[in-house]
Enzyme design. Structure first.
Site, PDB file in Angstrom:
ATOM      1  N   GLY A 208       0.826  -1.213   0.000  1.00 59.30           N
ATOM      2  CA  GLY A 208       0.000   0.000   0.000  1.00 59.30           C
ATOM      3  C   GLY A 208       0.848   1.247   0.000  1.00 59.30           C
ATOM      4  N   ASN A 209       0.217   2.383   0.220  1.00 63.12           N
ATOM      5  CA  ASN A 209       0.944   3.653   0.266  1.00 63.12           C
ATOM      6  C   ASN A 209       0.329   4.555   1.332  1.00 63.12           C
ATOM      7  OD1 ASN A 209      -1.118   5.497  -1.046  1.00 63.12           O
ATOM      8  ND2 ASN A 209      -0.926   3.880  -2.580  1.00 63.12           N
ATOM      9  N   ARG A 210       0.947   5.699   1.536  1.00 62.97           N
ATOM     10  CA  ARG A 210       0.588   6.527   2.688  1.00 62.97           C
ATOM     11  C   ARG A 210      -0.473   7.581   2.379  1.00 62.97           C
ATOM     12  NH1 ARG A 210       6.063   8.886   4.088  1.00 62.97           N
ATOM     13  NH2 ARG A 210       4.823  10.127   5.540  1.00 62.97           N
TER      14      ARG A 210
END
Ligand code: CTP
Length: 400
Positions: A208-210
């Site tokens: 995932g990412n932030r």
């Protein structure tokens, strides 16, 4: 500098308790708030609560401190009046100019922007009388926030819930900063993707990412305020639903593509603010991947995800549809941005610089908006709503 003077009107609905949270947000962010509840509102939350939280005596009737002429003074001095919750009865009185208590008198004397946050049962909201009252108030320049969909007072659910207090607060902050916005997106359908996709490896793990979704949510909120019908495709964001937007929740890039393309079929503009994973694991393990004692971990094989922005740009669902992308870059920001704009084929690209403490999860943003026709619009550091409004200004100018 004097604190901005805000009048918080509270009418008699069960959601009055949520107005306490709105009051806190307003006072904590430096506003001087005078609460004006209706007599019915005091059945739900008492005068002591309003006075303690606001630091001012909360009056209901025009008779209480007559020598101070409160029925005129409170409205005249206000820089913003927000009524939350606004019942069907209160909206009717406001639309017809009735003035039988302090709140309705205040609404008649106020020369400042007025925001109504309605809350009522779906049947009342949909009743032609209420529809006409809301239309009248909007035509006169009041901001009437769309109620949220969800659980109502009893066991029933539907449209009519008071929007989240944080959402109402954001609308108030915007209206105080810019005044009521032009309804220049009225009659338009816009699609916005927000958040970050998660690409599962097994039932408990993902790549995932932030991305928090804040910029996309700000775009949705501002588009609603400018009159658009808004579809928000939200990938894994924990933010409250923006009032008045249709929210479609997705997890992965493939799901996001499907939801965005479906909604884009009749859209006037599509803004891809989501951080879409470029790759996903080639294999999904149906059971949790276990570590094997004494063995090195197996490498994760990745495959490419579809590029939704490039696809939208290449195959416009409607002639004249405006497509907007976002680019997060860490260095040589403008050069990479220009190259990306050309590569993706979109009309506008919002380029921002990201780093450890920049942009992700923050409520502020700073960017340059590059247009395919060569126009460059720098947007100084400020709230994500401000950047959102610049994006909509640029989109509106390009709509057929
Ligand atoms: N985007 C998309 N589909 C993808 C990846 C990105 O629609 N599979 C969209 C994003 O929503 C954003 C824009 O493309 O609007 C920029 O994405 P980014 O990942 O920064 O661009 P890339 O082309 O992947 O460039 P690079 O990874 O080389 O920076």
């Amino acid at each position: 500098m004097d604190k901005p003077k805000v009048v918080l009107g509270v009418s008699g609905g069960i959601a009055a308790y949520k107005a306490c949270e709105l009051l806190r947000r307003l006072t904590e962010s430096g506003h001087d708030v005078q609460v004006v509840p209706t007599a019915a509102a005091l059945h739900f939350v008492g005068e002591a609560t309003w006075s303690a939280l606001s630091g001012h005596r909360a009056a209901t009737e025009v008779w209480e401190t007559v020598h101070e002429v409160p029925h005129v003074r409170i409205g005249q001095q206000a820089e913003l009046v927000v009524v939350a919750p606004a019942t069907a009865d209160l909206l009717a009185k406001a639309a017809h100019g009735l003035a039988d208590d302090l709140l309705t008198n205040t609404l008649l004397t106020a020369r400042c922007p007025v925001v109504f946050a309605p809350a009522m049962h779906t049947e009342m909201w949909e009743n032609p009388a209420t529809r006409e009252n809301v239309a009248t108030l909007r035509r006169r320049g009041a901001v009437v926030i769309e109620p949220a969909v969800g659980r109502l007072t009893g066991a029933d659910t539907g449209k009519g819930r008071l929007p989240d207090p944080e959402e109402i607060f954001e609308v108030c902050r915007r209206v105080l900063a810019r005044g009521p916005l032009p309804a220049d997106l009225a009659g338009r359908h816009v699609v916005i993707s927000a958040g970050g996709t998660r690409e599962p490896l097994d039932p408990v793990r993902y790549l995932g990412n932030r991305s928090s979704g804040r910029q996309g949510y700000a775009l949705a909120r501002t588009a609603v305020a400018r009159g658009a019908r808004v579809t928000l495709v939200a990938a894994n964001s924990e933010l409250p639903d923006p009032a008045g937007a249709d929210v479609v929740r997705v997890g992965t890039a493939v799901q996001l593509r499907e939801a965005v393309l479906k909604a884009a079929a009749d859209a006037d503009a599509v803004v891809m603010a989501a951080a879409v994973a470029d790759f996903r694991p080639a294999h999904y393990a149906a059971g949790k991947i276990k570590k094997q004692e004494g063995q090195e971990p197996a490498p994760v094989e990745l495959v490419r995800n579809p590029d939704v922005l490039a696809e939208l740009s290449a195959e416009r669902a409607r002639p004249g549809q405006v497509v907007v992308g976002f680019a997060a870059e860490t260095d040589d920001v403008l050069a990479h941005g220009r190259a990306k704009l050309a590569r993706k084929g979109c009309d506008l690209l919002v380029v921002n610089e990201v780093g450890e403490r920049k942009t992700f999860g923050s409520t502020e943003n700073e960017a340059v908006v590059l247009a395919a026709d060569g126009e460059e619009t720098p947007v100084p550091h400020g709230p994500k709503e401000a950047l959102a409004d610049v994006v909509w200004d640029l989109v509106v100018r390009r709509l057929p």
